[in-house]
Design a protein around this motif. Structure first.
Motif, short mmCIF file in Angstrom:
data_model
loop_
_atom_site.label_atom_id
_atom_site.label_comp_id
_atom_site.label_asym_id
_atom_site.label_seq_id
_atom_site.Cartn_x
_atom_site.Cartn_y
_atom_site.Cartn_z
N ASP A 22 9.32 -44.65 1.84
CA ASP A 22 10.24 -45.07 2.91
C ASP A 22 10.33 -44.00 3.99
OD1 ASP A 22 10.78 -47.47 1.65
OD2 ASP A 22 12.65 -46.78 0.74
N ARG A 23 10.42 -42.72 3.58
CA ARG A 23 10.49 -41.62 4.55
C ARG A 23 9.19 -41.54 5.34
NH1 ARG A 23 8.55 -36.78 3.94
NH2 ARG A 23 8.52 -36.87 1.67
N ASN A 24 8.06 -41.65 4.66
CA ASN A 24 6.76 -41.60 5.34
C ASN A 24 6.63 -42.74 6.35
OD1 ASN A 24 4.81 -40.39 2.50
ND2 ASN A 24 6.09 -39.29 3.93
N HIS A 87 3.18 -54.68 8.57
CA HIS A 87 4.47 -54.66 7.87
C HIS A 87 5.04 -56.07 7.74
CE1 HIS A 87 8.91 -54.18 7.58
NE2 HIS A 87 8.55 -53.25 6.71
N ARG A 88 4.93 -56.86 8.80
CA ARG A 88 5.43 -58.24 8.74
C ARG A 88 4.69 -59.03 7.66
NH1 ARG A 88 9.79 -59.20 9.11
NH2 ARG A 88 9.92 -57.00 8.78
N ARG A 89 3.38 -58.79 7.52
CA ARG A 89 2.59 -59.53 6.52
C ARG A 89 2.86 -59.04 5.09
NH1 ARG A 89 2.13 -63.33 9.66
NH2 ARG A 89 0.58 -63.24 11.29
N LEU A 90 3.15 -57.75 4.94
CA LEU A 90 3.32 -57.16 3.60
C LEU A 90 4.79 -57.06 3.19
CD1 LEU A 90 0.68 -54.29 3.67
CD2 LEU A 90 0.40 -56.65 2.91
N PHE A 91 5.70 -57.42 4.08
CA PHE A 91 7.12 -57.28 3.84
C PHE A 91 7.54 -57.98 2.54
CE2 PHE A 91 11.59 -58.55 4.82
CZ PHE A 91 12.11 -57.27 4.91
N LEU A 95 4.27 -53.67 -1.50
CA LEU A 95 3.01 -53.05 -1.12
C LEU A 95 3.24 -51.90 -0.14
CD1 LEU A 95 0.87 -56.29 -0.72
CD2 LEU A 95 0.76 -54.64 -2.58
N LYS A 96 4.35 -51.20 -0.29
CA LYS A 96 4.71 -50.13 0.64
C LYS A 96 3.64 -49.04 0.68
CE LYS A 96 8.25 -49.69 2.52
NZ LYS A 96 9.45 -49.22 3.08
N GLU A 97 3.04 -48.72 -0.47
CA GLU A 97 2.01 -47.68 -0.48
C GLU A 97 0.80 -48.11 0.36
OE1 GLU A 97 0.20 -44.32 -3.33
OE2 GLU A 97 1.71 -45.70 -4.08
N THR A 98 0.41 -49.36 0.24
CA THR A 98 -0.68 -49.89 1.06
C THR A 98 -0.30 -49.86 2.54
OG1 THR A 98 -1.40 -51.35 -0.73
CG2 THR A 98 -2.10 -51.94 1.50
N VAL A 100 1.92 -47.84 4.08
CA VAL A 100 1.98 -46.47 4.60
C VAL A 100 0.58 -45.90 4.75
CG1 VAL A 100 2.75 -44.11 4.07
CG2 VAL A 100 4.31 -46.04 3.74
N SER A 101 -0.28 -46.14 3.77
CA SER A 101 -1.65 -45.63 3.83
C SER A 101 -2.42 -46.23 5.00
CB SER A 101 -2.36 -45.93 2.51
OG SER A 101 -3.69 -45.54 2.57
N SER A 102 -2.32 -47.54 5.18
CA SER A 102 -3.04 -48.18 6.28
C SER A 102 -2.45 -47.77 7.62
CB SER A 102 -3.03 -49.70 6.13
OG SER A 102 -1.72 -50.22 6.22
N ALA A 103 -1.14 -47.65 7.70
CA ALA A 103 -0.50 -47.23 8.96
C ALA A 103 -0.89 -45.80 9.33
CB ALA A 103 1.01 -47.35 8.86
#
Length: 164
Positions: A22-24, A87-91, A95-98, A100-103
């Motif tokens: 979340d912080r990342n 984010h809209r698609r993964l919300f 899949l937060k790790e995916t 953050v990594s992709s972002a």
């Protein structure tokens, strides 16, 4: 905590993996906001040029450079917006790790786009106001400086931190 083990990663913080992600994510969004402002200013400048009287006097190289800059500005804007779309698609899919990594990767691409746009725009301005030699010289120098600032310095700092 809420059933999630405490996670103390390389940050040295006492936070769960979810809290770290979340912080990342929040930090990445802030970086994208900064990038977005710069791109908006440069893109806005570029979009006003065809409506200036002097635009008609540009030679083929200058018009080509202008159009390349418009394409780079448009693509960079798309990359800055892409993490929000992802984010809209993964919300709510856990899949937060995916995300953050992709972002992170997308933000690096957007940063490169901002660098290219800065160099291209400055090259165009120097070319129009000072001539071809001034434009190419300024573009080459600025490209070198940006490569040092955006690639070499972060890599050097990363190596220095890893050596501690």
């Amino acid at each position: 905590m809420s059933g999630v083990e405490d996670f103390t990663g390389s940050s040295g913080r006492n936070e769960t993996r979810e809290e770290q992600l979340d912080r990342n994510w929040a930090e990445l969004l802030q970086e994208l906001r900064v990038l977005q402002t710069g791109v908006q200013i440069l893109a806005g400048f570029l979009l006003t040029l065809p409506f200036q009287n002097r635009f008609e006097s540009l030679d083929a190289f200058q018009v080509g450079l202008y159009l390349v800059n418009v394409v780079v500005a448009t693509l960079t804007t798309a990359f800055i917006l892409l993490p929000v779309s992802v984010h809209r698609r993964l919300f709510r899919q856990r899949l937060k790790e995916t995300l953050v990594s992709s972002a992170d990767t997308i933000t690096k691409i957007a940063l490169a786009g901002v660098g290219m746009l800065s160099v291209g725009t400055a090259t165009l301005v120097f070319d129009v106001t000072g001539g071809r030699t001034a434009g190419l010289t300024a573009g080459g120098i600025l490209l070198s400086v940006l490569l040092v600032l955006l690639i070499y310095v972060p890599l050097r700092l990363n190596r220095r931190a890893a050596g501690r």
